[in-house]
Design an enzyme around this catalytic site. Structure first.
Site, PDB file in Angstrom:
ATOM      1  N   GLU A   1     -21.710 -47.268  59.063  1.00 21.30           N
ATOM      2  CA  GLU A   1     -20.999 -48.222  59.937  1.00 21.30           C
ATOM      3  C   GLU A   1     -20.354 -47.384  61.024  1.00 21.30           C
ATOM      4  OE1 GLU A   1     -21.019 -51.484  59.248  1.00 21.30           O
ATOM      5  OE2 GLU A   1     -20.717 -51.835  57.118  1.00 21.30           O
TER       6      GLU A   1
ATOM      7  N   CYS B   1     -13.621 -50.637  65.702  1.00 19.15           N
ATOM      8  CA  CYS B   1     -15.042 -50.386  65.986  1.00 19.15           C
ATOM      9  C   CYS B   1     -15.583 -51.462  66.901  1.00 19.15           C
ATOM     10  CB  CYS B   1     -15.845 -50.310  64.702  1.00 19.15           C
ATOM     11  SG  CYS B   1     -15.509 -51.676  63.609  1.00 19.15           S
TER      12      CYS B   1
END
Ligand code: NAD
Length: 456
Positions: free
Chosen positions: A227, A262
Protein backbone atom coordinates in the site's frame (compact mmCIF):
# COMPACT_ATOMS: atom_id res chain seq x y z
CA UNK A 1 15.93 4.34 19.19
CA UNK A 2 14.62 7.76 20.21
CA UNK A 3 11.00 8.82 19.84
CA UNK A 4 10.86 12.59 19.35
CA UNK A 5 7.90 14.92 19.87
CA UNK A 6 7.84 16.77 16.52
CA UNK A 7 6.14 19.82 18.10
CA UNK A 8 8.87 20.41 20.69
CA UNK A 9 11.79 18.22 19.49
CA UNK A 10 11.92 16.73 23.01
CA UNK A 11 12.77 13.06 23.44
CA UNK A 12 9.62 11.18 24.50
CA UNK A 13 11.14 7.72 24.89
CA UNK A 14 14.30 5.76 24.25
CA UNK A 15 13.65 2.19 23.16
CA UNK A 16 15.89 -0.79 22.56
CA UNK A 17 15.94 -1.79 18.88
CA UNK A 18 15.39 -5.38 17.94
CA UNK A 19 18.41 -7.29 16.66
CA UNK A 20 18.64 -10.02 14.04
CA UNK A 21 18.65 -12.59 16.88
CA UNK A 22 15.67 -11.14 18.75
CA UNK A 23 13.67 -10.94 15.51
CA UNK A 24 14.46 -14.57 14.68
CA UNK A 25 13.34 -15.57 18.20
CA UNK A 26 10.08 -13.64 17.76
CA UNK A 27 9.52 -15.32 14.42
CA UNK A 28 10.06 -18.77 15.99
CA UNK A 29 7.55 -18.03 18.77
CA UNK A 30 4.98 -16.93 16.19
CA UNK A 31 5.57 -20.01 14.04
CA UNK A 32 5.18 -22.31 17.05
CA UNK A 33 1.93 -20.70 18.18
CA UNK A 34 0.13 -20.06 14.88
CA UNK A 35 -1.56 -23.42 14.34
CA UNK A 36 -3.27 -23.46 17.75
CA UNK A 37 -4.56 -19.92 17.17
CA UNK A 38 -5.91 -21.03 13.78
CA UNK A 39 -7.50 -24.10 15.40
CA UNK A 40 -9.66 -21.92 17.67
CA UNK A 41 -13.20 -21.48 16.34
CA UNK A 42 -13.57 -18.25 14.36
CA UNK A 43 -16.12 -17.09 16.95
CA UNK A 44 -13.31 -16.98 19.55
CA UNK A 45 -11.16 -14.73 17.37
CA UNK A 46 -14.18 -12.51 16.61
CA UNK A 47 -14.84 -12.26 20.36
CA UNK A 48 -11.25 -11.11 20.90
CA UNK A 49 -11.71 -8.34 18.32
CA UNK A 50 -14.95 -7.28 20.02
CA UNK A 51 -13.04 -6.88 23.30
CA UNK A 52 -10.24 -5.03 21.47
CA UNK A 53 -12.83 -2.49 20.26
CA UNK A 54 -14.14 -1.99 23.79
CA UNK A 55 -10.59 -1.39 25.09
CA UNK A 56 -9.83 1.09 22.30
CA UNK A 57 -13.04 2.96 23.12
CA UNK A 58 -12.27 3.00 26.86
CA UNK A 59 -8.68 4.21 26.40
CA UNK A 60 -9.20 6.51 23.44
CA UNK A 61 -8.22 9.73 25.22
CA UNK A 62 -4.83 8.47 26.40
CA UNK A 63 -4.22 6.63 23.12
CA UNK A 64 -4.95 9.83 21.19
CA UNK A 65 -2.59 11.82 23.43
CA UNK A 66 0.20 9.28 22.80
CA UNK A 67 -0.33 9.46 19.06
CA UNK A 68 -0.44 13.26 19.02
CA UNK A 69 2.73 13.50 21.10
CA UNK A 70 4.75 11.27 18.79
CA UNK A 71 3.49 12.24 15.33
CA UNK A 72 2.01 15.71 15.72
CA UNK A 73 -1.58 15.34 14.52
CA UNK A 74 -4.15 17.45 16.40
CA UNK A 75 -5.91 15.62 19.24
CA UNK A 76 -9.31 15.77 17.53
CA UNK A 77 -7.80 14.12 14.46
CA UNK A 78 -6.12 11.46 16.62
CA UNK A 79 -9.48 10.73 18.27
CA UNK A 80 -11.18 10.60 14.86
CA UNK A 81 -8.58 8.09 13.73
CA UNK A 82 -9.23 5.80 16.71
CA UNK A 83 -13.00 6.05 16.20
CA UNK A 84 -12.49 5.25 12.52
CA UNK A 85 -10.34 2.26 13.43
CA UNK A 86 -13.07 0.92 15.75
CA UNK A 87 -15.60 1.23 12.91
CA UNK A 88 -13.28 -0.70 10.60
CA UNK A 89 -12.69 -3.47 13.15
CA UNK A 90 -16.47 -3.71 13.56
CA UNK A 91 -16.97 -4.14 9.82
CA UNK A 92 -14.12 -6.65 9.44
CA UNK A 93 -15.20 -8.76 12.45
CA UNK A 94 -18.85 -8.50 11.45
CA UNK A 95 -18.15 -9.87 7.98
CA UNK A 96 -15.40 -12.40 8.79
CA UNK A 97 -17.77 -15.35 9.27
CA UNK A 98 -19.39 -14.74 5.90
CA UNK A 99 -16.19 -14.35 3.89
CA UNK A 100 -14.00 -16.94 5.65
CA UNK A 101 -16.63 -19.68 5.52
CA UNK A 102 -16.31 -22.50 3.02
CA UNK A 103 -18.11 -21.76 -0.23
CA UNK A 104 -20.08 -24.41 -2.05
CA UNK A 105 -19.63 -23.72 -5.75
CA UNK A 106 -21.41 -26.65 -7.41
CA UNK A 107 -23.26 -29.65 -6.12
CA UNK A 108 -22.68 -31.39 -9.47
CA UNK A 109 -26.18 -32.74 -9.53
CA UNK A 110 -25.59 -34.68 -6.35
CA UNK A 111 -22.57 -36.80 -7.25
CA UNK A 112 -19.69 -34.34 -7.14
CA UNK A 113 -19.50 -31.41 -4.81
CA UNK A 114 -17.10 -28.51 -5.38
CA UNK A 115 -16.06 -26.23 -2.52
CA UNK A 116 -13.54 -23.50 -1.74
CA UNK A 117 -12.04 -23.17 1.73
CA UNK A 118 -10.00 -20.24 3.04
CA UNK A 119 -6.97 -21.19 5.15
CA UNK A 120 -4.64 -18.79 6.97
CA UNK A 121 -1.36 -17.93 5.25
CA UNK A 122 0.63 -18.75 8.43
CA UNK A 123 2.99 -16.19 9.96
CA UNK A 124 2.70 -12.80 8.28
CA UNK A 125 4.90 -9.74 8.46
CA UNK A 126 3.27 -6.31 8.68
CA UNK A 127 5.66 -3.39 8.11
CA UNK A 128 3.64 -0.26 8.78
CA UNK A 129 3.60 3.53 8.36
CA UNK A 130 3.21 6.38 10.86
CA UNK A 131 0.63 8.67 9.26
CA UNK A 132 -2.45 6.70 10.41
CA UNK A 133 -0.96 3.96 12.58
CA UNK A 134 -4.36 2.75 13.83
CA UNK A 135 -6.07 2.73 10.45
CA UNK A 136 -3.29 1.27 8.32
CA UNK A 137 -2.41 -1.17 11.11
CA UNK A 138 -6.01 -2.37 11.56
CA UNK A 139 -6.34 -2.90 7.78
CA UNK A 140 -3.72 -5.63 8.09
CA UNK A 141 -3.44 -7.16 11.54
CA UNK A 142 -7.19 -7.40 12.25
CA UNK A 143 -8.16 -9.50 9.21
CA UNK A 144 -4.86 -11.39 9.48
CA UNK A 145 -5.61 -12.41 13.09
CA UNK A 146 -9.27 -13.13 12.32
CA UNK A 147 -8.22 -15.53 9.56
CA UNK A 148 -5.96 -17.41 12.00
CA UNK A 149 -2.54 -15.99 11.15
CA UNK A 150 0.19 -15.02 13.60
CA UNK A 151 1.49 -11.49 13.02
CA UNK A 152 4.86 -9.81 13.36
CA UNK A 153 3.94 -6.12 13.45
CA UNK A 154 6.60 -3.50 12.83
CA UNK A 155 5.18 -0.08 13.58
CA UNK A 156 6.94 2.88 12.06
CA UNK A 157 9.90 4.16 14.06
CA UNK A 158 7.92 7.44 14.34
CA UNK A 159 4.90 5.86 16.07
CA UNK A 160 6.37 3.00 18.07
CA UNK A 161 4.74 4.04 21.35
CA UNK A 162 1.38 3.70 19.62
CA UNK A 163 2.42 0.31 18.20
CA UNK A 164 3.33 -0.92 21.67
CA UNK A 165 0.00 0.29 23.08
CA UNK A 166 -1.84 -1.56 20.30
CA UNK A 167 0.04 -4.76 21.24
CA UNK A 168 -0.87 -4.32 24.93
CA UNK A 169 -4.55 -3.89 24.11
CA UNK A 170 -4.63 -6.86 21.74
CA UNK A 171 -3.09 -8.98 24.48
CA UNK A 172 -5.56 -7.68 27.06
CA UNK A 173 -8.36 -8.50 24.61
CA UNK A 174 -7.21 -12.11 24.41
CA UNK A 175 -4.69 -12.41 21.55
CA UNK A 176 -1.98 -14.72 22.88
CA UNK A 177 1.35 -12.90 23.15
CA UNK A 178 3.00 -15.56 20.96
CA UNK A 179 0.54 -14.77 18.17
CA UNK A 180 1.20 -11.02 17.91
CA UNK A 181 4.74 -9.73 18.31
CA UNK A 182 6.10 -6.22 17.79
CA UNK A 183 9.41 -5.47 16.06
CA UNK A 184 11.05 -2.28 17.30
CA UNK A 185 13.29 -0.25 15.04
CA UNK A 186 13.66 1.66 11.81
CA UNK A 187 14.42 0.59 8.24
CA UNK A 188 17.41 -1.58 9.13
CA UNK A 189 15.20 -3.67 11.44
CA UNK A 190 12.63 -3.86 8.63
CA UNK A 191 15.39 -5.18 6.32
CA UNK A 192 16.14 -8.07 8.70
CA UNK A 193 12.51 -9.12 8.52
CA UNK A 194 12.82 -9.63 4.78
CA UNK A 195 15.34 -12.42 5.37
CA UNK A 196 13.01 -14.44 7.64
CA UNK A 197 10.63 -17.08 6.28
CA UNK A 198 7.31 -15.28 6.57
CA UNK A 199 4.31 -16.64 4.69
CA UNK A 200 3.29 -13.17 3.53
CA UNK A 201 4.52 -9.57 3.58
CA UNK A 202 2.07 -6.70 4.03
CA UNK A 203 3.67 -3.30 3.71
CA UNK A 204 2.35 0.26 4.01
CA UNK A 205 4.75 3.04 3.17
CA UNK A 206 6.60 4.75 0.36
CA UNK A 207 7.06 3.56 -3.21
CA UNK A 208 10.85 3.38 -2.81
CA UNK A 209 10.68 1.10 0.25
CA UNK A 210 7.82 -0.94 -1.20
CA UNK A 211 9.69 -1.63 -4.40
CA UNK A 212 12.78 -2.65 -2.41
CA UNK A 213 10.74 -5.06 -0.26
CA UNK A 214 9.03 -6.53 -3.31
CA UNK A 215 12.37 -7.20 -4.96
CA UNK A 216 13.91 -8.69 -1.80
CA UNK A 217 11.10 -11.16 -1.08
CA UNK A 218 10.27 -12.06 -4.69
CA UNK A 219 12.10 -15.40 -4.63
CA UNK A 220 10.11 -16.60 -1.59
CA UNK A 221 6.97 -16.82 -3.78
CA UNK A 222 4.70 -15.71 -0.95
CA UNK A 223 2.07 -12.95 -1.14
CA UNK A 224 3.58 -9.46 -0.96
CA UNK A 225 1.04 -6.63 -0.73
CA UNK A 226 2.13 -3.01 -1.00
CA UNK A 227 0.00 0.00 0.00
CA UNK A 228 2.10 2.88 -1.30
CA UNK A 229 1.96 6.59 -1.99
CA UNK A 230 0.01 8.70 -4.42
CA UNK A 231 -0.21 11.98 -6.30
CA UNK A 232 -3.98 12.10 -6.18
CA UNK A 233 -5.75 14.61 -8.44
CA UNK A 234 -9.16 16.22 -8.32
CA UNK A 235 -10.92 18.12 -11.07
CA UNK A 236 -13.47 20.86 -10.32
CA UNK A 237 -15.74 21.44 -13.32
CA UNK A 238 -17.44 24.61 -14.57
CA UNK A 239 -20.96 23.51 -13.55
CA UNK A 240 -20.19 23.41 -9.81
CA UNK A 241 -22.82 25.57 -8.05
CA UNK A 242 -21.34 26.39 -4.64
CA UNK A 243 -17.72 27.05 -5.55
CA UNK A 244 -16.76 28.23 -2.05
CA UNK A 245 -18.13 25.06 -0.42
CA UNK A 246 -16.24 22.86 -2.87
CA UNK A 247 -13.07 24.89 -2.31
CA UNK A 248 -13.37 24.45 1.48
CA UNK A 249 -14.10 20.70 1.22
CA UNK A 250 -11.22 20.07 -1.15
CA UNK A 251 -8.83 22.20 0.93
CA UNK A 252 -9.64 19.85 3.81
CA UNK A 253 -8.98 16.89 1.47
CA UNK A 254 -5.57 18.36 0.71
CA UNK A 255 -4.56 19.49 4.21
CA UNK A 256 -6.23 17.18 6.76
CA UNK A 257 -3.51 15.42 8.80
CA UNK A 258 -1.14 18.09 7.46
CA UNK A 259 -1.42 16.55 3.99
CA UNK A 260 0.18 13.37 5.31
CA UNK A 261 -2.48 10.97 4.04
CA UNK A 262 -1.80 8.48 1.28
CA UNK A 263 -5.03 9.68 -0.39
CA UNK A 264 -4.59 13.40 0.34
CA UNK A 265 -5.52 15.59 -2.60
CA UNK A 266 -2.09 16.38 -4.09
CA UNK A 267 -3.03 18.17 -7.35
CA UNK A 268 -6.03 20.30 -8.23
CA UNK A 269 -7.33 21.11 -11.72
CA UNK A 270 -10.05 23.75 -12.00
CA UNK A 271 -12.12 24.75 -15.04
CA UNK A 272 -11.14 28.27 -16.20
CA UNK A 273 -14.67 29.72 -15.76
CA UNK A 274 -14.65 29.23 -11.97
CA UNK A 275 -10.90 29.19 -11.39
CA UNK A 276 -10.53 32.66 -9.81
CA UNK A 277 -13.46 32.18 -7.42
CA UNK A 278 -12.24 28.72 -6.44
CA UNK A 279 -8.67 29.85 -5.73
CA UNK A 280 -9.82 32.84 -3.66
CA UNK A 281 -12.11 30.66 -1.51
CA UNK A 282 -9.46 27.95 -1.17
CA UNK A 283 -6.83 30.39 0.10
CA UNK A 284 -9.34 32.02 2.47
CA UNK A 285 -10.10 28.60 4.00
CA UNK A 286 -6.42 27.69 4.37
CA UNK A 287 -5.62 31.00 6.07
CA UNK A 288 -8.53 30.49 8.50
CA UNK A 289 -7.05 27.29 9.93
CA UNK A 290 -4.83 27.57 12.99
CA UNK A 291 -1.23 26.32 13.15
CA UNK A 292 0.12 25.41 16.57
CA UNK A 293 1.32 22.88 19.11
CA UNK A 294 -1.34 20.14 19.08
CA UNK A 295 -0.33 18.94 22.54
CA UNK A 296 -0.99 22.24 24.31
CA UNK A 297 -3.16 24.51 22.12
CA UNK A 298 -6.86 24.16 21.32
CA UNK A 299 -8.49 24.25 17.88
CA UNK A 300 -5.26 23.49 16.06
CA UNK A 301 -5.73 22.25 12.49
CA UNK A 302 -2.05 22.19 11.48
CA UNK A 303 0.43 20.61 13.88
CA UNK A 304 4.06 19.90 13.04
CA UNK A 305 5.07 17.42 10.36
CA UNK A 306 5.90 14.00 11.75
CA UNK A 307 9.29 13.78 10.05
CA UNK A 308 12.00 16.42 10.12
CA UNK A 309 13.43 15.38 6.75
CA UNK A 310 10.11 16.16 5.05
CA UNK A 311 10.70 19.89 5.69
CA UNK A 312 13.46 20.01 3.10
CA UNK A 313 11.43 17.92 0.62
CA UNK A 314 8.66 20.54 0.78
CA UNK A 315 11.07 23.50 0.63
CA UNK A 316 12.66 21.95 -2.48
CA UNK A 317 9.27 21.53 -4.16
CA UNK A 318 8.36 25.17 -3.45
CA UNK A 319 11.73 26.50 -4.68
CA UNK A 320 11.54 24.35 -7.83
CA UNK A 321 8.00 25.58 -8.61
CA UNK A 322 8.77 29.27 -8.00
CA UNK A 323 11.97 29.06 -10.07
CA UNK A 324 9.92 27.61 -12.96
CA UNK A 325 7.30 30.37 -12.82
CA UNK A 326 4.76 29.40 -10.14
CA UNK A 327 3.11 32.03 -7.93
CA UNK A 328 3.08 31.51 -4.19
CA UNK A 329 -0.29 32.66 -2.77
CA UNK A 330 0.37 31.74 0.83
CA UNK A 331 2.97 29.91 2.93
CA UNK A 332 6.11 28.49 1.37
CA UNK A 333 8.53 27.95 4.20
CA UNK A 334 9.33 26.32 7.54
CA UNK A 335 8.18 28.22 10.63
CA UNK A 336 10.97 29.62 12.74
CA UNK A 337 11.54 28.21 16.21
CA UNK A 338 11.22 24.73 17.65
CA UNK A 339 9.26 21.95 15.99
CA UNK A 340 8.88 20.65 12.43
CA UNK A 341 6.30 23.19 11.26
CA UNK A 342 5.79 24.05 7.60
CA UNK A 343 3.40 26.83 6.59
CA UNK A 344 0.35 25.64 4.62
CA UNK A 345 1.28 26.48 1.06
CA UNK A 346 -0.77 27.22 -2.05
CA UNK A 347 0.89 27.54 -5.47
CA UNK A 348 -0.78 28.62 -8.73
CA UNK A 349 0.55 29.07 -12.29
CA UNK A 350 1.94 25.58 -11.90
CA UNK A 351 2.61 23.00 -14.62
CA UNK A 352 3.79 19.43 -14.99
CA UNK A 353 7.46 20.39 -15.32
CA UNK A 354 7.33 21.13 -11.60
CA UNK A 355 8.00 18.63 -8.82
CA UNK A 356 4.94 19.82 -6.91
CA UNK A 357 2.68 18.44 -9.66
CA UNK A 358 4.59 15.19 -10.19
CA UNK A 359 6.30 13.95 -6.99
CA UNK A 360 4.41 12.99 -3.82
CA UNK A 361 4.52 15.98 -1.42
CA UNK A 362 3.09 14.34 1.71
CA UNK A 363 2.76 17.68 3.44
CA UNK A 364 0.70 20.91 3.57
CA UNK A 365 1.43 22.08 0.04
CA UNK A 366 -0.74 22.11 -3.06
CA UNK A 367 -0.57 23.22 -6.69
CA UNK A 368 -3.78 24.46 -8.36
CA UNK A 369 -3.86 24.51 -12.18
CA UNK A 370 -6.38 26.04 -14.56
CA UNK A 371 -7.76 23.87 -17.38
CA UNK A 372 -9.84 24.68 -20.49
CA UNK A 373 -11.96 21.54 -20.72
CA UNK A 374 -12.53 17.95 -19.57
CA UNK A 375 -10.11 16.48 -22.10
CA UNK A 376 -7.24 18.59 -20.80
CA UNK A 377 -8.16 17.70 -17.20
CA UNK A 378 -8.24 13.97 -17.98
CA UNK A 379 -4.84 14.08 -19.70
CA UNK A 380 -3.26 15.96 -16.79
CA UNK A 381 -4.85 13.77 -14.11
CA UNK A 382 -3.53 10.67 -15.88
CA UNK A 383 -0.03 12.13 -16.23
CA UNK A 384 1.43 10.35 -13.19
CA UNK A 385 3.20 7.14 -12.25
CA UNK A 386 0.82 6.71 -9.29
CA UNK A 387 -2.71 5.32 -9.27
CA UNK A 388 -4.31 5.53 -5.84
CA UNK A 389 -7.37 7.83 -6.14
CA UNK A 390 -8.89 10.52 -8.38
CA UNK A 391 -11.93 12.75 -7.84
CA UNK A 392 -14.32 14.91 -9.85
CA UNK A 393 -16.57 17.68 -8.50
CA UNK A 394 -19.66 18.31 -10.61
CA UNK A 395 -23.43 18.02 -10.14
CA UNK A 396 -23.50 15.95 -13.34
CA UNK A 397 -23.13 12.26 -12.45
CA UNK A 398 -22.71 11.12 -16.04
CA UNK A 399 -19.94 13.62 -16.66
CA UNK A 400 -18.15 12.52 -13.46
CA UNK A 401 -18.54 8.82 -14.26
CA UNK A 402 -17.25 9.16 -17.78
CA UNK A 403 -14.14 11.00 -16.55
CA UNK A 404 -13.54 8.61 -13.63
CA UNK A 405 -13.81 5.54 -15.89
CA UNK A 406 -10.73 6.82 -17.69
CA UNK A 407 -8.65 7.07 -14.51
CA UNK A 408 -6.21 4.23 -13.83
CA UNK A 409 -6.75 4.32 -10.05
CA UNK A 410 -7.92 2.05 -7.25
CA UNK A 411 -10.54 4.50 -5.90
CA UNK A 412 -12.78 6.95 -7.79
CA UNK A 413 -14.52 9.84 -5.98
CA UNK A 414 -17.52 11.84 -7.18
CA UNK A 415 -18.08 15.00 -5.09
CA UNK A 416 -15.85 13.67 -2.31
CA UNK A 417 -12.18 12.97 -1.72
CA UNK A 418 -9.65 11.70 0.81
CA UNK A 419 -11.93 8.94 2.10
CA UNK A 420 -11.65 5.22 2.72
CA UNK A 421 -14.51 2.78 3.39
CA UNK A 422 -14.19 -0.55 5.19
CA UNK A 423 -16.72 -2.06 2.77
CA UNK A 424 -14.76 -1.14 -0.36
CA UNK A 425 -11.42 -2.54 -1.54
CA UNK A 426 -8.51 -0.24 -0.78
CA UNK A 427 -5.89 -0.69 -3.47
CA UNK A 428 -3.38 1.21 -5.53
CA UNK A 429 -2.26 0.71 -9.10
CA UNK A 430 1.20 1.08 -10.64
CA UNK A 431 3.49 2.98 -8.18
CA UNK A 432 0.67 3.13 -5.62
CA UNK A 433 1.01 -0.56 -4.95
CA UNK A 434 -0.41 -4.03 -5.43
CA UNK A 435 -2.95 -6.06 -3.51
CA UNK A 436 -6.06 -5.13 -1.56
CA UNK A 437 -7.01 -4.40 2.03
CA UNK A 438 -10.53 -3.82 3.43
CA UNK A 439 -13.80 -5.17 1.97
CA UNK A 440 -14.41 -8.89 1.48
CA UNK A 441 -11.25 -9.01 -0.66
CA UNK A 442 -9.21 -7.57 2.19
CA UNK A 443 -10.53 -10.25 4.55
CA UNK A 444 -9.54 -13.01 2.12
CA UNK A 445 -6.16 -11.40 1.35
CA UNK A 446 -4.78 -13.11 4.47
CA UNK A 447 -5.83 -16.56 3.35
CA UNK A 448 -4.89 -19.13 0.76
CA UNK A 449 -7.62 -20.98 -1.03
CA UNK A 450 -8.07 -24.73 -1.25
CA UNK A 451 -10.27 -26.18 -3.96
CA UNK A 452 -12.20 -29.27 -2.85
CA UNK A 453 -13.38 -31.81 -5.41
CA UNK A 454 -15.59 -34.18 -3.41
CA UNK A 455 -17.12 -37.27 -4.92
CA UNK A 456 -19.13 -38.99 -2.21
P1 NAD B 1 8.58 4.49 4.62
O1 NAD B 1 8.62 3.71 3.33
O2 NAD B 1 9.69 5.41 4.89
O3 NAD B 1 8.50 3.50 5.87
C1 NAD B 1 7.46 2.56 6.01
C2 NAD B 1 7.93 1.42 6.90
O4 NAD B 1 8.97 0.71 6.23
C3 NAD B 1 8.50 1.86 8.25
O5 NAD B 1 8.06 0.96 9.24
C4 NAD B 1 10.00 1.75 8.02
O6 NAD B 1 10.72 1.52 9.21
C5 NAD B 1 10.08 0.55 7.10
N1 NAD B 1 11.28 0.47 6.27
C6 NAD B 1 12.03 1.49 5.81
N2 NAD B 1 13.03 1.02 5.03
C7 NAD B 1 12.90 -0.34 5.00
C8 NAD B 1 13.61 -1.38 4.37
N3 NAD B 1 14.68 -1.13 3.60
N4 NAD B 1 13.19 -2.65 4.53
C9 NAD B 1 12.10 -2.92 5.30
N5 NAD B 1 11.39 -1.98 5.94
C10 NAD B 1 11.78 -0.69 5.79
O7 NAD B 1 7.18 5.25 4.61
P2 NAD B 1 6.56 6.21 5.72
O8 NAD B 1 7.28 7.51 5.71
O9 NAD B 1 6.40 5.49 7.00
O10 NAD B 1 5.09 6.44 5.15
C11 NAD B 1 4.78 7.43 4.22
C12 NAD B 1 4.43 6.79 2.88
O11 NAD B 1 3.43 5.79 3.08
C13 NAD B 1 3.83 7.76 1.91
O12 NAD B 1 4.38 7.53 0.63
C14 NAD B 1 2.34 7.42 1.93
O13 NAD B 1 1.65 7.80 0.78
C15 NAD B 1 2.39 5.94 2.13
N6 NAD B 1 1.14 5.41 2.68
C16 NAD B 1 0.31 4.67 1.87
C17 NAD B 1 -0.91 4.19 2.35
C18 NAD B 1 -1.83 3.40 1.49
O14 NAD B 1 -2.77 2.82 2.02
N7 NAD B 1 -1.66 3.35 0.17
C19 NAD B 1 -1.27 4.47 3.67
C20 NAD B 1 -0.41 5.22 4.47
C21 NAD B 1 0.79 5.68 3.96
Amino acid sequence: MKIINPATEEVLAVLQDDTADSLAAKFDRLAAAQSSWAAEPLSVRIGVMERFMVLLEQDKSTLAATLTAEMGKPLTQALNEIKGAIARIKWLSGHAAKYLADERMDDGGGTLEERISYEPLGVVCNISAWNYPYLVGVNVFVPALLAGNAVLYKPSEFTTNTGLRIAELLKAAGVPEEVFQVAIGAGDVGKHLLGLSFDGYFFTGSYATGRYIHEQVASKLVPCQLELGGKDPIYVTDDVQDVAAVAAATADGAFYNNGQSCCSVERIYVHKTIYDAYVAAFVEQVKAWKIGDPTTEEDVYFGPLARKDQLSVLATQVADAVEKGATLLTGGKQLEGRGYYFEPTVLVNVNHDMLVMKAESFGPIIGIMQVDNDEEAVALMQDTAYGLTAGVYTPDGERATSILRRMDVGSAYWNCCDRVSAALPWSGRRHSGIGVTLSHQGIRAFTKTKAWHLRG
